[in-house]
Design an enzyme around this catalytic site. Sequence first.
Site, PDB file in Angstrom:
ATOM      1  N   THR A   3      17.641 -16.411  -7.731  1.00  0.00           N
ATOM      2  CA  THR A   3      18.586 -15.379  -8.174  1.00  0.00           C
ATOM      3  C   THR A   3      19.271 -15.789  -9.476  1.00  0.00           C
ATOM      4  O   THR A   3      19.313 -16.964  -9.839  1.00  0.00           O
ATOM      5  CB  THR A   3      19.656 -15.103  -7.101  1.00  0.00           C
ATOM      6  OG1 THR A   3      20.421 -16.287  -6.876  1.00  0.00           O
ATOM      7  CG2 THR A   3      19.025 -14.641  -5.804  1.00  0.00           C
ATOM      8  N   ASP A   4      19.811 -14.783 -10.161  1.00  0.00           N
ATOM      9  CA  ASP A   4      20.543 -15.029 -11.398  1.00  0.00           C
ATOM     10  C   ASP A   4      22.045 -14.955 -11.133  1.00  0.00           C
ATOM     11  O   ASP A   4      22.481 -14.839  -9.983  1.00  0.00           O
ATOM     12  CB  ASP A   4      20.101 -14.044 -12.487  1.00  0.00           C
ATOM     13  CG  ASP A   4      20.341 -12.582 -12.121  1.00  0.00           C
ATOM     14  OD1 ASP A   4      21.133 -12.305 -11.187  1.00  0.00           O
ATOM     15  OD2 ASP A   4      19.747 -11.717 -12.761  1.00  0.00           O
ATOM     16  N   LYS A   5      22.832 -14.997 -12.180  1.00  0.00           N
ATOM     17  CA  LYS A   5      24.290 -14.977 -12.054  1.00  0.00           C
ATOM     18  C   LYS A   5      24.794 -13.724 -11.347  1.00  0.00           C
ATOM     19  O   LYS A   5      25.842 -13.737 -10.712  1.00  0.00           O
ATOM     20  CB  LYS A   5      24.920 -15.088 -13.449  1.00  0.00           C
ATOM     21  CG  LYS A   5      26.405 -15.232 -13.442  1.00  0.00           C
ATOM     22  CD  LYS A   5      26.951 -15.416 -14.843  1.00  0.00           C
ATOM     23  CE  LYS A   5      28.469 -15.532 -14.790  1.00  0.00           C
ATOM     24  NZ  LYS A   5      29.030 -15.705 -16.121  1.00  0.00           N
TER      25      LYS A   5
END
Length: 139
Positions: free
Chosen positions: A15-17
């Site tokens: 996942t990203d931020k």
Amino acid sequence: MYVNKSKIKVRYVETDKMGIVHHSNYYAWFEVGRGEFITESGMSYKEIEKQGIMLPLVESCCKYIEGAKYEDELIIETSIKEMNGAKIIFNYNVIRESDNKLLAKGSTTHAFVNNDFKIVNVKKKHHNIWEKLSILYTK
């Protein structure tokens, strides 16, 4: 048409931020689905390569519909869209298991080549590979 269903649980590292799976991970999931699909034919990628055939990627696409999130349990549906002696095209659907929502769909096109990266007609030269994949293509 045979559809293989691979299960994946989204890891935090994917996942990203924003808490959404980074787009590049879908291609890794396609590879998981493709590998399991080929295994269902009765052979593995490794066995195909031992016979002197490789399947380099020549084209890929992915349409992102809704982002997968951390700990989502996903099903990667893999099927053959098209196959001829020189190439094979796989289709993929990424589905969230909890609500059966289609999150992404895509495809990858692979050429059949020998160790010198020359295109090989597997239908003529490697009938056993052709037969095993054809059974799932027509199933």
